[in-house]
Design a protein around this motif. Structure first.
Motif, mmCIF file in Angstrom:
data_model
loop_
_atom_site.group_PDB
_atom_site.id
_atom_site.type_symbol
_atom_site.label_atom_id
_atom_site.label_comp_id
_atom_site.label_asym_id
_atom_site.label_seq_id
_atom_site.Cartn_x
_atom_site.Cartn_y
_atom_site.Cartn_z
ATOM 1 N N ASN A 1 10.959 4.103 4.891
ATOM 2 C CA ASN A 1 10.176 4.202 5.972
ATOM 3 C C ASN A 1 10.425 4.845 7.210
ATOM 4 O O ASN A 1 9.581 5.574 7.887
ATOM 5 C CB ASN A 1 9.520 2.911 6.213
ATOM 6 C CG ASN A 1 8.539 2.244 5.032
ATOM 7 O OD1 ASN A 1 7.583 2.700 4.967
ATOM 8 N ND2 ASN A 1 9.014 1.482 4.240
ATOM 9 N N ARG B 1 -0.796 8.618 7.293
ATOM 10 C CA ARG B 1 0.284 7.940 6.589
ATOM 11 C C ARG B 1 -0.081 6.753 5.724
ATOM 12 O O ARG B 1 -0.776 6.012 6.193
ATOM 13 C CB ARG B 1 1.329 7.350 7.809
ATOM 14 C CG ARG B 1 2.513 6.760 7.117
ATOM 15 C CD ARG B 1 3.198 5.833 8.218
ATOM 16 N NE ARG B 1 4.497 5.491 7.829
ATOM 17 C CZ ARG B 1 5.160 4.708 7.189
ATOM 18 N NH1 ARG B 1 4.193 4.154 6.045
ATOM 19 N NH2 ARG B 1 6.279 4.469 6.730
ATOM 20 N N LEU B 2 0.336 6.897 4.367
ATOM 21 C CA LEU B 2 -0.283 6.008 3.315
ATOM 22 C C LEU B 2 0.737 4.833 3.420
ATOM 23 O O LEU B 2 2.108 5.163 3.428
ATOM 24 C CB LEU B 2 -0.209 6.451 2.118
ATOM 25 C CG LEU B 2 -1.339 7.052 1.725
ATOM 26 C CD1 LEU B 2 -1.196 7.725 -0.200
ATOM 27 C CD2 LEU B 2 -2.478 5.937 1.522
ATOM 28 N N GLY B 3 0.311 3.408 3.723
ATOM 29 C CA GLY B 3 1.281 2.542 3.741
ATOM 30 C C GLY B 3 1.433 1.993 5.147
ATOM 31 O O GLY B 3 1.443 2.940 6.147
ATOM 32 N N THR C 1 -2.032 5.631 10.366
ATOM 33 C CA THR C 1 -2.013 5.193 8.919
ATOM 34 C C THR C 1 -3.390 4.978 8.501
ATOM 35 O O THR C 1 -4.328 5.058 9.329
ATOM 36 C CB THR C 1 -1.389 3.654 9.137
ATOM 37 O OG1 THR C 1 -2.300 2.833 9.836
ATOM 38 C CG2 THR C 1 -0.042 3.661 9.545
ATOM 39 N N ASP D 1 -1.290 -2.490 3.002
ATOM 40 C CA ASP D 1 -0.248 -2.908 2.282
ATOM 41 C C ASP D 1 -0.612 -4.655 2.163
ATOM 42 O O ASP D 1 -0.267 -5.212 1.393
ATOM 43 C CB ASP D 1 1.364 -2.881 2.905
ATOM 44 C CG ASP D 1 1.803 -1.319 2.608
ATOM 45 O OD1 ASP D 1 1.037 -0.671 1.660
ATOM 46 O OD2 ASP D 1 2.555 -0.969 3.600
ATOM 47 N N CYS E 1 3.757 9.634 2.882
ATOM 48 C CA CYS E 1 4.149 8.200 2.240
ATOM 49 C C CYS E 1 5.576 8.453 1.780
ATOM 50 O O CYS E 1 6.161 9.176 1.503
ATOM 51 C CB CYS E 1 3.126 7.897 1.027
ATOM 52 S SG CYS E 1 3.347 8.927 -0.379
ATOM 53 N N THR E 2 6.098 7.142 1.363
ATOM 54 C CA THR E 2 7.654 6.978 0.826
ATOM 55 C C THR E 2 7.348 7.419 -0.538
ATOM 56 O O THR E 2 6.469 7.502 -1.406
ATOM 57 C CB THR E 2 7.951 5.731 0.967
ATOM 58 O OG1 THR E 2 6.913 4.733 0.051
ATOM 59 C CG2 THR E 2 8.096 5.159 2.577
ATOM 60 N N THR F 1 8.091 5.373 -3.009
ATOM 61 C CA THR F 1 8.091 4.191 -3.537
ATOM 62 C C THR F 1 6.267 4.433 -3.366
ATOM 63 O O THR F 1 5.389 3.964 -4.473
ATOM 64 C CB THR F 1 8.185 2.825 -3.131
ATOM 65 O OG1 THR F 1 9.675 3.183 -3.010
ATOM 66 C CG2 THR F 1 7.687 1.621 -3.726
ATOM 67 N N GLY F 2 5.578 4.752 -2.504
ATOM 68 C CA GLY F 2 4.395 4.933 -2.138
ATOM 69 C C GLY F 2 3.688 6.001 -3.229
ATOM 70 O O GLY F 2 2.729 5.697 -3.567
ATOM 71 N N LYS G 1 3.171 3.618 -6.213
ATOM 72 C CA LYS G 1 2.260 2.910 -5.692
ATOM 73 C C LYS G 1 0.807 3.190 -5.793
ATOM 74 O O LYS G 1 -0.262 2.809 -6.285
ATOM 75 C CB LYS G 1 2.542 2.165 -4.829
ATOM 76 C CG LYS G 1 1.790 0.986 -4.425
ATOM 77 C CD LYS G 1 2.201 0.319 -2.916
ATOM 78 C CE LYS G 1 1.200 -0.702 -2.681
ATOM 79 N NZ LYS G 1 1.835 -1.300 -1.284
ATOM 80 N N TYR G 2 0.578 4.499 -5.348
ATOM 81 C CA TYR G 2 -0.619 4.978 -4.983
ATOM 82 C C TYR G 2 -0.969 6.352 -5.734
ATOM 83 O O TYR G 2 -1.642 7.203 -5.280
ATOM 84 C CB TYR G 2 -0.925 5.402 -3.527
ATOM 85 C CG TYR G 2 -0.568 4.360 -2.795
ATOM 86 C CD1 TYR G 2 -1.623 3.088 -2.443
ATOM 87 C CD2 TYR G 2 0.218 4.155 -1.592
ATOM 88 C CE1 TYR G 2 -1.784 2.356 -1.726
ATOM 89 C CE2 TYR G 2 0.586 3.147 -0.726
ATOM 90 C CZ TYR G 2 -0.487 2.205 -0.643
ATOM 91 O OH TYR G 2 -0.248 1.027 0.050
#
Length: 640
Positions: free
Chosen positions: A49, A68-70, A83, A215, A315-316, A318-319, A322-323
């Motif tokens: 992040n 920004r996602l997350g 965001t 989130d 996004c990260t 991980t994002g 996730k997305y």
């Protein structure tokens, strides 16, 4: 540091060194200038992040239409307002005609109501009655009638007045208080492990770092039911479940059951009811899970309308996983990933959408690798810690080298010559301001043979070296350096905690905020002044983490204007060829290795050579450097 730029026509790679996202931002600027109005957003991703926020801060001046996602951003000024959650709060686009969200919510509410009704017998806090048992086909119509008919002849004074059902009178004194809470195994569920990080999560929530964004959708909400089972039947050992089932089937008049068997039979019926409820609940939960998926799709239908208006989405890694379904709906053509050499290949694979035309990987395979949760998967024979980035480099994918660094003063960059022999300096780095109290000394390797130790958690520490660094830190602050501009790096968490604790206790540094971190957590970061604590000094010729070239590379490349190393140069030079080359490079003119540390008075330009970390009683600016060493530890003092 390198970036790979892949297109369907001809793979290319562009390698850049040392830190900043300068090349990434320039590349994005070019991509954005050539982006057509109907092209999908460009997707940028980073490993953490913090790294994502840093990248987006560079992007913000050239492109304001980013999202920004997350919701885990800590940049409340620039990034947080962009965001997805905040953008949705600021701009309402309305519902999607024919979308899934409305029907899914309606279906979920109906299922919740049905589940509440199903569990009602277990939430009322009283014994089961015959109507509930009949409803779930545990008792027949004839058996219920027999209970009602027989109960008319009885008045039971052993039970509370609130317990009036016929079956309660039938059970009589065999109905007893359970004296225990309902246990998970009663419903076929296993115990959940205690979440040892619960208190830490609560602290983060209190600080506003968790929740309050998209989130937060994962926070458990909804109706809460408290299961209560205060009454049960008296237990009887020796009879199986089949025996009680057989007794129920052949007995229409339950009053014919012997009094001593009524408690165990009630207990059996109670367990049968719970088995039935669990089975029905699981079927309802399967349907509920489908409605939850439909709700997520419905929310993503709305989110898509916001995201497709953006020109850049961040996004990260991980994002991205996730997305992924949400991002896939945008049909992205360009993906840029920062710190790709620290990213596991599976995470990069998640970014390879069907629509992808251009994948840009930016990183440095000579710095830290990714980390697997299962350590045995790292290294031989699996090598899952080897990123796609590094694998492509090792397999000789064609690349061109961008060898100009924009971070550190040329004197500091000299120490990286064993790793980056062709590295050049951008003219701007020569203009870095000098370090207060150090004269022209931009870098230095202070060598000692103070023995290391081991703390209670078996981490390596060097208490004398830590004391030296704390006093040197204080000396720099007294001579005008800001604490925010100084970072202390070390390879060992025990040393990190020791130095941080000592800094917080120092009389002259009260109330300050310190950056004392491990090397592994500082990749991608930088600061004006870096103090590196190497810790290791022993007769066993062991140097531990200091033998890992990737970690050493990170440690040597974080400083901008001043870099000072504290450690046993002799031991390291004998045990590691990399450290031998480093010490040799720093020993060349001007020599920056020694057994004493030259300190230059900020006011008078006099030089003191300190050799040990003895704290002076009185802190003096610009005289005998009492902040650093007592007179007995001054080798020589010269006037400038």
């Amino acid at each position: 540091m390198a970036s790979f730029s892949f297109t369907p026509i001809q793979p290319q790679a562009y390698i850049r060194y040392l830190g900043k996202t300068h090349v990434s931002v320039v590349a994005l600027r070019v991509l954005l200038e050539n982006k057509q109005d109907d092209d999908p957003p460009i997707l940028v991703a980073a490993h953490t992040n913090h790294a994502l926020d840093q990248l987006l801060r560079y992007i913000a001046p050239i492109e304001s239409k980013f999202i920004r996602l997350g919701g885990m951003s800590t940049d409340y000024e620039i990034i947080k307002p962009r965001t997805l959650y905040e953008v949705k709060q600021a701009t309402k686009l309305g519902i999607v005609p024919g979308g899934c969200k409305g029907p899914a919510l309606g279906g979920m509410r109906a299922l919740v109501k049905e589940m509440q009704g199903l569990l009602k017998p277990l939430t009322e806090g009283k014994p089961l009655d015959e109507e509930v048992l009949k409803e779930h086909k545990i008792l027949t119509e004839d058996q219920c009638k027999s209970l009602l008919k027989g109960s008319e002849k009885w008045i039971d004074t052993s039970l509370p007045d609130s317990i009036t059902a016929a079956i309660h009178k039938w059970a009589g004194e065999e109905l007893i208080e359970a004296n225990r809470r309902t246990q998970p195994e009663d419903y076929g569920f296993d115990y959940e492990e205690i979440d040892l990080e619960y208190e830490q999560l609560k602290e983060l929530e209190a600080e506003g770092k968790v929740g309050g964004g998209e989130d937060d959708d994962e926070t458990l909400r909804g109706e809460r039911l408290s299961l209560s089972e205060p009454w049960t039947g008296r237990e009887q050992l020796g009879r199986s479940k089949d025996n009680w089932d057989s007794l129920l089937k052949k007995t229409n008049d339950l009053w014919q059951v012997a009094p001593e068997g009524r408690g165990p039979l009630y207990r059996h019926m109670q367990q049968r009811l719970k088995d039935i409820l669990v089975s029905k609940m699981r079927r309802l939960m399967e349907v509920y899970e489908k409605r939850v998926t439909e709700l997520k799709i419905g929310k993503w239908e709305i989110d898509t309308n916001y995201l497709k208006e953006a020109r850049v989405i961040g996004c990260t890694l991980t994002g991205i996983s996730k997305y992924r379904a949400l991002l896939h709906s945008l049909q992205p053509k360009i993906v840029l990933i920062e710190e790709a050499a620290e990213t596991l290949e599976a995470q990069v694979t998640a970014a390879c959408f069907d629509s992808l035309e251009h994948l840009i990987l930016v990183g440095d395979h000579q710095q830290l690798r990714g980390q697997c949760n299962e350590k045995q998967l790292e290294g031989k024979p699996w090598y899952l810690d080897v990123s796609m980035f590094e694998r492509l480099v090792r397999n000789n994918v064609g690349f061109s080298q961008l060898s100009r660094q924009r971070r550190m003063h040329p004197e500091i960059r000299r120490g990286l010559m064993p790793i980056y022999p062709n590295l050049e300096d951008h003219p701007s780095v020569a203009l870095r301001p000098p370090v207060p109290g150090m004269g022209l000394l931009r870098s230095y390797f202070f060598s000692h043979d103070w023995p290391e130790d081991t703390d209670d958690l078996m981490s390596k520490v060097n208490r004398t070296e830590a004391d030296m660094i704390v006093n040197f830190f204080n000396y720099l602050v007294i001579n005008g350096a800001k604490t925010k501009d100084i970072t202390v790096l070390t390879f060992y968490n025990g040393q990190r905690k020791l130095i941080l604790s000592s800094l917080r206790k120092h009389a002259n540094l009260q109330g300050e905020v310190f950056k004392v971190v491990t090397v592994d957590s500082y990749q991608g970061e930088e600061n004006g002044i870096v103090l590196l604590s190497l810790v290791r000094s022993n007769l066993n010729k062991q140097i531990g983490f200091l033998s890992v070239a990737n970690r050493v590379c990170v440690a040597l490349s974080r400083a901008q204007q001043g870099f000072y190393i504290f450690g046993d140069a002799g031991l390291l030079s004998r045990q590691s060829r990399l450290w031998y080359k480093l010490v040799k490079a720093m020993s060349e003119n001007p020599r920056r290795v020694g057994l004493v540390l030259p300190l230059t008075c900020q006011n008078h330009q006099s030089v003191t050579y300190a050799k040990a970390p003895v704290v002076a009683r009185k802190l003096v600016v610009g005289n005998y450097h009492a902040a650093m060493a007592a007179p007995s530890d001054v080798i020589r003092k010269t006037d400038g």
